[in-house]
Enzyme design. Structure first.
Site, PDB file in Angstrom:
ATOM      1  CB  CYS A   1      -1.009  -0.288   1.304  1.00 19.65           C
ATOM      2  SG  CYS A   1      -1.784   1.491   1.369  1.00 19.65           S
TER       3      CYS A   1
ATOM      4  CB  CYS B   1      -3.498   3.813  -5.149  1.00 21.75           C
ATOM      5  SG  CYS B   1      -5.041   2.893  -4.195  1.00 21.75           S
TER       6      CYS B   1
HETATM    7  N1  DGL Z   1      -4.279   0.523  -1.668  1.00 23.78           N
HETATM    8  C1  DGL Z   1      -3.761   1.835  -0.799  1.00 23.78           C
HETATM    9  C2  DGL Z   1      -2.673   2.426  -1.549  1.00 23.78           C
HETATM   10  O1  DGL Z   1      -1.814   1.881  -2.266  1.00 23.78           O
HETATM   11  C3  DGL Z   1      -4.456   2.684  -0.196  1.00 23.78           C
HETATM   12  C4  DGL Z   1      -6.017   2.825  -0.527  1.00 23.78           C
HETATM   13  C5  DGL Z   1      -6.997   3.564   0.578  1.00 23.78           C
HETATM   14  O2  DGL Z   1      -7.142   2.772   1.763  1.00 23.78           O
HETATM   15  O3  DGL Z   1      -7.209   4.714   0.478  1.00 23.78           O
HETATM   16  O4  DGL Z   1      -2.517   3.565  -1.619  1.00 23.78           O
END
Ligand code: DGL
Length: 254
Positions: free
Chosen positions: A75, A181
């Site tokens: 993430c 993301c």
């Molecule tokens: N999947 C996450 C990222 O790579 C975050 C998404 C979220 O929780 O806002 O930033």
């Protein structure tokens, strides 16, 4: 004691990190992965840094209780918020992610680079530093609400959202789009079809998986024999778990 047989902990705020997990399984098929989707606390990207650190601590504690040999923050948002703290506090290797702006800057001609990410990622100090190094021509494009559409597996809704976003830019002047993301990587094929051919799309999944392999090899932590396996866990509901399984089986392109 040799820890090579221990699992690797991987987490994200929801299903986004599953796209990274797929790449890691391909590259490291003998490993045992435990993936944790913190769906009950999603999204991270609209929270404050301190709130994300609190969520990450809880997730990390539950993974550490499983004796993990390495932790992958699948993430971008959580990496920006918590990687520094985790690296200070933990004795196992911590592998994080950042928007793939560096590779985008390397292929940039004279045009713009659109960096799609959560608002928190784009306002963090870590991202400012990345911008100072590789940010020429880069434009921050916060995509509030897009991860939720991916969580809902609402692919048409996500496509409509992105069409509106891209309509704000003169795409003839854009050289690259960064998927900053991990949730957005599930939309890569759709985004490819939406954009003119000259635009390169970059994301950090492959780089993260390679980095994990390098770090494990360096620490003599690679699982050299046997078959790998994956366990999925969530702070959310059994429906969330079902969705995680579905996306893992289906692959990155929906
Ligand atoms: N999947 C996450 C990222 O790579 C975050 C998404 C979220 O929780 O806002 O930033």
């Amino acid at each position: 004691m040799n820890q090579a047989g221990n699992p690797i902990g991987v987490f994200d705020s929801g299903v986004g990190g599953i796209s990274v997990l797929q790449t890691m399984i391909r590259l490291l098929p003998r490993e045992h992965f435990i993936y944790y989707g913190d769906t009950a606390n999603a999204p991270y990207g609209t929270k404050k840094t301190e709130e994300v650190i609190d969520c990450v601590r809880k997730v990390t504690d539950s993974l550490l209780a499983r004796n993990i040999k390495a932790l992958v923050i699948a993430c971008n948002t959580a990496t920006g918020a918590a990687a520094y703290t985790l690296r200070k506090e933990l004795t196992i290797p911590v592998i994080g992610m950042e928007p793939a702006l560096k590779p985008a800057s390397e292929i940039r001609k004279n045009g713009e680079i659109l960096v799609l990410a959560t608002p928190l990622t784009l306002h963090q100090e870590k991202f400012n530093l990345l911008m100072e190094k590789y940010g020429e021509g880069a434009v921050r494009v916060p995509c509030t609400g897009l991860m939720e559409l991916v969580e809902q597996e609402n692919w048409e809704g996500a496509e409509a959202y992105l069409r509106e976003v891209f309509a704000l830019y003169d795409l003839r002047k854009v050289d690259a789009v960064v998927l900053g993301c991990t949730h957005y990587v599930f939309l890569k094929d759709r985004i490819r079809k939406m954009l003119p051919e000259h635009i390169i799309i970059t994301e950090g999944n492959e780089g993260t998986a390679r980095q994990l392999k390098r770090v494990l090899a360096r620490g003599h932590l690679l699982q050299e024999a046997g078959e790998g396996r994956v366990e999925l866990e969530t702070s959310g509901s059994s429906d969330d778990l079902g969705k995680m399984k579905r996306l893992l089986e289906r692959g990155i392109s929906e």
